[in-house]
Write an enzyme that holds these catalytic residues in place. Structure first.
Site, PDB file in Angstrom:
ATOM      1  N   HIS A 190     -23.573 -33.430  -4.492  1.00 20.50           N
ATOM      2  CA  HIS A 190     -24.363 -34.665  -4.550  1.00 20.50           C
ATOM      3  C   HIS A 190     -24.434 -35.033  -6.025  1.00 20.50           C
ATOM      4  CE1 HIS A 190     -27.565 -37.524  -3.109  1.00 20.50           C
ATOM      5  NE2 HIS A 190     -27.698 -37.574  -4.422  1.00 20.50           N
ATOM      6  N   ASN A 203     -29.246 -29.547   4.553  1.00 19.99           N
ATOM      7  CA  ASN A 203     -30.582 -29.876   4.010  1.00 19.99           C
ATOM      8  C   ASN A 203     -31.627 -29.999   5.109  1.00 19.99           C
ATOM      9  OD1 ASN A 203     -29.398 -32.338   4.872  1.00 19.99           O
ATOM     10  ND2 ASN A 203     -30.640 -33.545   3.448  1.00 19.99           N
ATOM     11  N   ASP A 241     -21.983 -39.717   5.784  1.00 18.09           N
ATOM     12  CA  ASP A 241     -23.352 -39.478   5.314  1.00 18.09           C
ATOM     13  C   ASP A 241     -24.363 -40.032   6.313  1.00 18.09           C
ATOM     14  OD1 ASP A 241     -25.350 -38.478   3.707  1.00 18.09           O
ATOM     15  OD2 ASP A 241     -25.276 -40.107   2.261  1.00 18.09           O
ATOM     16  N   ARG A 260     -29.406 -32.888  11.464  1.00 18.88           N
ATOM     17  CA  ARG A 260     -30.806 -32.479  11.674  1.00 18.88           C
ATOM     18  C   ARG A 260     -30.876 -31.311  12.656  1.00 18.88           C
ATOM     19  NH1 ARG A 260     -31.195 -35.315   7.141  1.00 18.88           N
ATOM     20  NH2 ARG A 260     -31.619 -37.529   7.400  1.00 18.88           N
ATOM     21  N   LEU A 267     -29.282 -42.725  -0.421  1.00 21.33           N
ATOM     22  CA  LEU A 267     -28.947 -42.171  -1.730  1.00 21.33           C
ATOM     23  C   LEU A 267     -27.536 -41.609  -1.683  1.00 21.33           C
ATOM     24  CD1 LEU A 267     -32.343 -40.467  -2.612  1.00 21.33           C
ATOM     25  CD2 LEU A 267     -31.280 -42.427  -3.775  1.00 21.33           C
ATOM     26  N   HIS A 305     -25.201 -35.509   8.442  1.00 26.24           N
ATOM     27  CA  HIS A 305     -26.514 -34.882   8.656  1.00 26.24           C
ATOM     28  C   HIS A 305     -26.809 -34.909  10.147  1.00 26.24           C
ATOM     29  CE1 HIS A 305     -27.492 -34.933   4.343  1.00 26.24           C
ATOM     30  NE2 HIS A 305     -26.768 -36.025   4.350  1.00 26.24           N
ATOM     31  N   HIS A 357     -33.194 -41.106  10.222  1.00 24.37           N
ATOM     32  CA  HIS A 357     -34.644 -40.955  10.001  1.00 24.37           C
ATOM     33  C   HIS A 357     -35.328 -41.825  11.034  1.00 24.37           C
ATOM     34  CE1 HIS A 357     -34.546 -38.830   6.109  1.00 24.37           C
ATOM     35  NE2 HIS A 357     -33.482 -39.555   5.850  1.00 24.37           N
ATOM     36  N   ALA A 408     -34.794 -42.032   2.460  1.00 20.74           N
ATOM     37  CA  ALA A 408     -33.424 -42.455   2.165  1.00 20.74           C
ATOM     38  C   ALA A 408     -32.491 -41.947   3.248  1.00 20.74           C
ATOM     39  CB  ALA A 408     -32.994 -41.908   0.813  1.00 20.74           C
ATOM     40  N   HIS A 457     -18.858 -35.502   5.909  1.00 19.97           N
ATOM     41  CA  HIS A 457     -20.241 -35.442   5.367  1.00 19.97           C
ATOM     42  C   HIS A 457     -21.193 -36.002   6.412  1.00 19.97           C
ATOM     43  CE1 HIS A 457     -23.183 -35.890   1.834  1.00 19.97           C
ATOM     44  NE2 HIS A 457     -23.860 -36.158   2.938  1.00 19.97           N
ATOM     45  N   LYS A 480     -22.843 -26.559  -0.761  1.00 18.31           N
ATOM     46  CA  LYS A 480     -23.324 -27.869  -1.176  1.00 18.31           C
ATOM     47  C   LYS A 480     -24.244 -27.742  -2.384  1.00 18.31           C
ATOM     48  CE  LYS A 480     -24.551 -32.224  -0.994  1.00 18.31           C
ATOM     49  NZ  LYS A 480     -24.350 -33.373  -0.156  1.00 18.31           N
TER      50      LYS A 480
HETATM   51  C1  NCD Z   1     -29.645 -37.889   3.131  1.00 14.60           C
HETATM   52  C2  NCD Z   1     -30.647 -37.336   4.144  1.00 14.60           C
HETATM   53  O1  NCD Z   1     -31.469 -38.107   4.649  1.00 14.60           O
HETATM   54  O2  NCD Z   1     -30.581 -36.150   4.442  1.00 14.60           O
HETATM   55  N1  NCD Z   1     -30.055 -39.193   2.733  1.00 14.60           N
HETATM   56  C3  NCD Z   1     -29.283 -40.144   2.171  1.00 14.60           C
HETATM   57  O3  NCD Z   1     -29.809 -41.178   1.761  1.00 14.60           O
HETATM   58  N2  NCD Z   1     -27.974 -40.001   2.076  1.00 14.60           N
HETATM   59  C4  NCD Z   1     -29.514 -36.955   1.992  1.00 14.60           C
HETATM   60  C5  NCD Z   1     -28.309 -37.204   1.129  1.00 14.60           C
HETATM   61  O4  NCD Z   1     -27.174 -37.010   1.538  1.00 14.60           O
HETATM   62  O5  NCD Z   1     -28.488 -37.622  -0.029  1.00 14.60           O
HETATM   63 ZN    ZN Z   2     -25.785 -36.798   2.743  1.00 17.78          ZN
END
Ligand code: NCD
Ligand code: ZN
Length: 346
Positions: free
Chosen positions: A137, A42, A248, A18, A220, A16, A252, A264, A14, A100
């Site tokens: 999620h 996402n 995860d 970007r 989150l 991200h 940011h 988040a 899992h 997802k």
């Molecule tokens: C994730 C994100 O920033 O894309 N943020 C997070 O707090 N985990 C989105 C997600 O997986 O919920």
């Molecule tokens: Zn995530």
């Protein structure tokens, strides 16, 4: 006390990554250690078609440092409009590893998510038929439900009924954060598994709220009480094949976290494996780290195990206070702390 640990090369189930300059700067941290990663869709706009996933995969491969050996595993962002024809074809063609499910408005860039699972039941039935995994999620978005209860309520309202209806659907309950989720996965069928993040193993909600509000611990699903953290630690280190590594990692930029309405997400990719290793050592379960990090997820996704290895050495490592990303900075998980393990060669 052992000073070195060599395990099969791990995967991150899992992640991200970007896009654009952020992708370019965060990807090397994952590709250095992990053989593969389930890449979250996402983006803005989200990755909702096989064509968009192919294009995103190409951008990830183009952003890899020379000599990397890393495979991005793509996911499809389900919406109320998802067509099962394109989705299943993308899975059969090896573009999608999973789809997802974001409940609409549950988290970052999820406004276009699914408003009600019933709306996509034909798609979920087609996935079940094809054996395609569903990443979930697991939080309700009902404004009446307290944010700390949203995962537990999701189990009762959405996940349990879904598995009753489609008992063979392969479901990954992502980034579980509560003892209720652990109980549900423990009691569930073999086609139900879960990922666990490093932050939910290290921190409870006090880390976010005591002595000041700490936006870099906000993610989150939100951090929970200590009893939940302890349940997660037992699950992750149990040796059960139902639990596997999913960081995860969600970068940011600093200014968007340190804000009146902070985003988040925790950027843990730079020291993710070392962070998990600290937990497994504290639980006297270092010998089970490999199952969690490098075996259970691949078995669940029905993919071959990685062939290489990664070695961790007991050597203090100070985590930087911030990391340069896209001409700005991101504050990583464990910023300023010293971790006991380090990947070698560094
Ligand atoms: C994730 C994100 O920033 O894309 N943020 C997070 O707090 N985990 C989105 C997600 O997986 O919920
Ligand atoms: Zn995530």
């Amino acid at each position: 006390m052992r000073d070195q640990l060599t395990i099969r090369r791990p995967d991150d189930w899992h992640l991200h990554l970007r896009d654009g300059p952020v992708l370019r700067d965060v990807l090397p941290y994952t590709a250095r250690v992990f053989g593969r990663a389930i890449v979250m869709p996402n983006l803005s706009p989200p990755v909702t078609t096989t064509a968009a996933a192919r294009a995103y995969r190409d951008r990830i491969l183009a952003a890899l440092p020379d000599g990397s050996d890393f495979t991005p595993l793509m996911t499809c962002y389900l919406t109320d409009e998802t067509q099962s024809g394109d989705l299943i074809a993308g899975y059969r063609d090896g573009v999608f590893a999973a789809a997802k499910l974001y409940p609409a408005h549950a988290t970052t860039n999820s406004a276009g998510g699914v408003t009600d699972v019933h709306a996509i039941m034909p798609v979920l039935e087609a996935m079940c038929e094809a054996g395609m995994p569903l990443c979930v999620h697991g939080e309700v978005t009902d404004a009446a439900i307290d944010i700390f209860d949203r995962e537990a309520v999701f189990i009762d309202r959405v996940l349990a009924p879904l598995l009753d209806r489609l008992p063979d659907l392969r479901v990954i309950f992502e980034h579980v954060t509560t003892r209720q989720a652990v109980q549900f996965v423990d009691d569930g069928p073999a086609n139900l598994a879960a990922t666990i993040t490093p932050q939910h193993l290290h921190l409870n909600r006090n880390a976010m709220l005591v002595g000041g509000i700490r936006p870099h611990t906000y993610c989150l699903p939100v951090l929970k009480r200590e009893e939940h953290r302890l349940a997660l630690r037992r699950a992750a280190t149990s040796g059960s094949l139902k639990y596997f590594l999913g960081t995860d990692s969600a970068p940011h930029l600093r200014a968007t976290k340190e804000s009146a309405c902070g985003c988040a997400g925790i950027f843990n990719a730079p020291q993710a494996l070392e962070s998990y290793a600290a937990v497994f050592e504290e639980e006297q379960a270092l010998d089970r780290l490999e199952t969690f990090a490098s075996v259970a997820g691949a078995l669940f996704y029905r993919l071959p195990l990685n062939t290489g290895t990664v070695t961790l050495r007991r050597e203090p490592q100070q985590v930087p206070g911030e990391i340069a990303v896209a001409e700005e900075t991101v504050v990583p998980f464990h910023a300023g702390e010293t971790l006991r393990w380090r990947i070698t060669p560094a």
